[in-house]
Design an enzyme around this catalytic site. Structure first.
Site, PDB file in Angstrom:
ATOM      1  N   PRO A 272     102.031  50.336  -8.107  1.00  0.00           N
ATOM      2  CA  PRO A 272     100.967  49.373  -8.267  1.00  0.00           C
ATOM      3  C   PRO A 272      99.915  49.466  -7.159  1.00  0.00           C
ATOM      4  O   PRO A 272     100.041  48.904  -6.056  1.00  0.00           O
ATOM      5  CB  PRO A 272     101.519  48.085  -8.352  1.00  0.00           C
ATOM      6  CG  PRO A 272     102.779  48.294  -7.415  1.00  0.00           C
ATOM      7  CD  PRO A 272     103.252  49.759  -7.657  1.00  0.00           C
ATOM      8  N   ASP A 446     100.316  51.267  -1.732  1.00  0.00           N
ATOM      9  CA  ASP A 446     101.394  50.638  -2.595  1.00  0.00           C
ATOM     10  C   ASP A 446     101.455  49.244  -2.312  1.00  0.00           C
ATOM     11  O   ASP A 446     101.924  48.727  -1.360  1.00  0.00           O
ATOM     12  CB  ASP A 446     102.676  51.453  -2.430  1.00  0.00           C
ATOM     13  CG  ASP A 446     103.663  50.946  -3.600  1.00  0.00           C
ATOM     14  OD1 ASP A 446     103.604  50.043  -4.228  1.00  0.00           O
ATOM     15  OD2 ASP A 446     104.837  51.806  -3.864  1.00  0.00           O
ATOM     16  N   HIS A 447     101.166  48.547  -3.069  1.00  0.00           N
ATOM     17  CA  HIS A 447     101.100  46.924  -3.193  1.00  0.00           C
ATOM     18  C   HIS A 447     102.765  46.375  -3.029  1.00  0.00           C
ATOM     19  O   HIS A 447     102.947  45.185  -2.655  1.00  0.00           O
ATOM     20  CB  HIS A 447     100.612  45.971  -4.042  1.00  0.00           C
ATOM     21  CG  HIS A 447      99.636  44.866  -3.581  1.00  0.00           C
ATOM     22  ND1 HIS A 447     100.359  43.940  -2.529  1.00  0.00           N
ATOM     23  CD2 HIS A 447      98.565  44.452  -4.003  1.00  0.00           C
ATOM     24  CE1 HIS A 447      99.447  43.050  -2.422  1.00  0.00           C
ATOM     25  NE2 HIS A 447      98.387  43.142  -3.151  1.00  0.00           N
ATOM     26  N   ARG A 448     103.649  47.095  -3.454  1.00  0.00           N
ATOM     27  CA  ARG A 448     105.046  46.806  -3.196  1.00  0.00           C
ATOM     28  C   ARG A 448     105.402  46.753  -1.684  1.00  0.00           C
ATOM     29  O   ARG A 448     106.461  46.025  -1.235  1.00  0.00           O
ATOM     30  CB  ARG A 448     105.996  47.772  -3.665  1.00  0.00           C
ATOM     31  CG  ARG A 448     105.662  47.603  -5.489  1.00  0.00           C
ATOM     32  CD  ARG A 448     106.561  48.807  -6.022  1.00  0.00           C
ATOM     33  NE  ARG A 448     106.057  50.175  -5.834  1.00  0.00           N
ATOM     34  CZ  ARG A 448     106.768  51.247  -6.081  1.00  0.00           C
ATOM     35  NH1 ARG A 448     107.751  50.913  -6.965  1.00  0.00           N
ATOM     36  NH2 ARG A 448     106.216  52.182  -5.622  1.00  0.00           N
ATOM     37  N   CYS A 450     103.561  46.271   1.245  1.00  0.00           N
ATOM     38  CA  CYS A 450     102.617  45.533   1.924  1.00  0.00           C
ATOM     39  C   CYS A 450     101.682  44.586   0.982  1.00  0.00           C
ATOM     40  O   CYS A 450     101.357  45.077   0.068  1.00  0.00           O
ATOM     41  CB  CYS A 450     102.182  46.140   3.212  1.00  0.00           C
ATOM     42  SG  CYS A 450     100.700  47.275   2.767  1.00  0.00           S
TER      43      CYS A 450
END
Length: 476
Positions: A272, A446-448, A450
């Site tokens: 994501p 990658d929003h996972r 941070c």
């Protein structure tokens, strides 16, 4: 004589097959231990394969352009007996016992661990173009030495695609005058040579020539738009509008091109990603580079090296971005060292060579390693291990003449910094309008791993260092 069958060895990195680009020997030739016998293209790179046996070639397994699985026969060599046979031609009869035994090791790209390596030397490139007179051998159809005369001078060809194109259209590369830097033969040169052939010699009485002319132009080897070169070539798989009456250009999705497609598709499916960007005044960065190179002219530092140093400073402050997500273990793994990937466009497609432990290098060492690595990547001289294992990627897409981009993350990494072109723009300095050197910086993450606070903090730190390089010293 005893026949030995050399199998395509384990290529490592999970690779299961390789495509034969060009045979370096023919049936009947005599080979020595560790002599390069074939050039193959894997999903990672183009590499030379040395043979661990000495003797006479009795069979080549696989045609140029054919994919061979790992563990399948590649070449069969008849080893001579220890005693000389009077019926044998000179030079074919007796070999040292250790040569007859073979080297016992087949490490692709590095020889087979026995005696001196006989790898083909690739031409080396510099930002100013091609240096040295040594070149890569031309197509398999090039004339070889005979009893009646010396061998023809091999054509200087970098791209396997150009060699394959010449073979398909009956063009003898030794007769082609290259228009690229240092005499490198380009696709346009092959097109011109094919057009000069008589109708009787053309395949399909002109149809093949029409398809050849409609094929996309490849860049000269010295003009590949990696982060050290200016300008951007047309992608080898990108075809412009075809003239009326021509046929579609079909480009197989194989080798490196297929690996790129698979990796980018996986990245887009699993990660994501979010992209943020900011404009930065790079005037001080350019001035800093000029001052460094004036003080130490024998060890020049590129803008890319300074940007890499800035990235390393940011990752020291925000290590969350130097990470990857382990989906099976449901965990985030932050890497202890920074293995910096540098996106580079080559004749064979996009590759990302990796600088191991880049955070341990000085700025001068970083500049030298970047220059050597991108040059080797451009000519296909890097082993597969140098193209994997990165933890963060720097992408200088400004060489394509664009300001910004939202690139796809190099899976399984968690972030990628992109740098646009540096151009003159109006800028407010101390309340006054001025013309400054401005670039756009983008961070895809990658929003996972941070949230926006960490990503924004990293990008702001990078922009601040671009605008005020002295902050790099303060951050040490």
């Amino acid at each position: 004589m005893t026949e030995k069958v050399f199998l395509l060895p384990d290529l490592g990195e999970g690779l299961t097959e390789a495509e034969i680009v060009q045979w370096r020997v023919a049936v009947g030739d005599t080979v020595t231990v560790d002599q390069t016998v074939v050039e193959v293209e894997t999903a990672k790179a183009v590499v030379d394969v040395p043979c661990p046996y000495a003797g006479r070639v009795v069979a080549l397994h696989g045609a140029e352009g054919e994919a061979r699985p790992v563990g399948q026969p590649l070449i069969t060599v008849a080893e001579p007996t220890a005693a000389a046979d009077p019926a044998e031609p000179a030079g074919h009869a007796v070999y040292r016992e250790e040569e007859r035994a073979g080297s016992g090791n087949v490490l692709i790209g590095y020889g087979t661990g026995h005696g001196g390596s006989r790898r083909r030397r690739r031409p080396r490139l510099t930002p100013a173009g091609l240096s040295g007179a040594a070149g890569v051998a031309g197509s398999a159809g090039s004339p070889a030495a005979t009893a009646s005369g010396p061998a023809a001078v091999p054509a200087l060809v970098i791209s396997p695609i150009v060699r394959r194109l010449a073979r398909e259209h009956g063009v003898d590369l030794t007769t082609v005058r290259g228009s690229g830097p240092g005499g490198v033969v380009r696709r346009a040169d092959v097109v011109a040579a094919a057009g000069a052939l008589t109708d009787a010699a053309r395949v399909g009485a002109g149809g093949a020539a029409a398809r050849l002319a409609a094929a996309p132009e490849l860049p000269a080897a010295g003009q590949s738009p990696d982060p050290l070169a200016a300008g951007a070539p047309q992608h080898p798989g990108q075809a412009g509008p075809a003239p009326a009456g021509t046929q579609d250009v079909v480009i197989p999705l194989t080798g490196i091109r297929r690996a790129i497609a698979d990796k980018l598709s996986r990245s887009r499916r699993e990660i994501p990603e979010v992209t943020i960007w900011v404009d930065a005044d790079a005037s001080a960065l350019l001035a800093t580079r000029a001052a460094i190179n004036a003080a130490v002219p024998d060890r020049p530092v590129s803008i890319l090296a300074l940007l890499a140093r800035i990235c390393l400073s940011g990752l020291r402050r925000y290590p969350q971005l130097n990470a990857r997500v382990d989906t099976e273990g449901q965990r985030i793994i932050q890497s202890a060292g920074v293995h910096l990937g540098i996106a580079a466009q080559t004749d064979r497609g996009l590759v990302v060579p990796v600088l191991r432990d880049a955070d341990r290098l000085t700025t001068a060492e970083l500049a030298a390693e970047l220059a050597a690595t991108t040059t080797a990547a451009r000519v296909g001289g890097l082993p597969p291990a140098r193209l994997t294992g990165g933890t963060f990627t720097l992408n200088n897409y400004g060489v394509f003449g664009v300001d910004g981009s939202t690139p796809i993350i190099n899976h399984p990494e968690a972030a990628l910094l992109g740098v646009g072109r540096i151009v003159d723009k109006p800028w407010v300095v101390d309340g006054q309008l001025a013309v400054r050197k401005v670039t756009q910086l983008s961070l895809t993450f990658d929003h996972r791993v941070c949230d926006g606070g960490v990503a924004g903090g990293f990008l702001r730190h990078v922009a601040d260092c671009v605008e005020q390089p002295a902050l790099l010293i303060a951050a040490v």
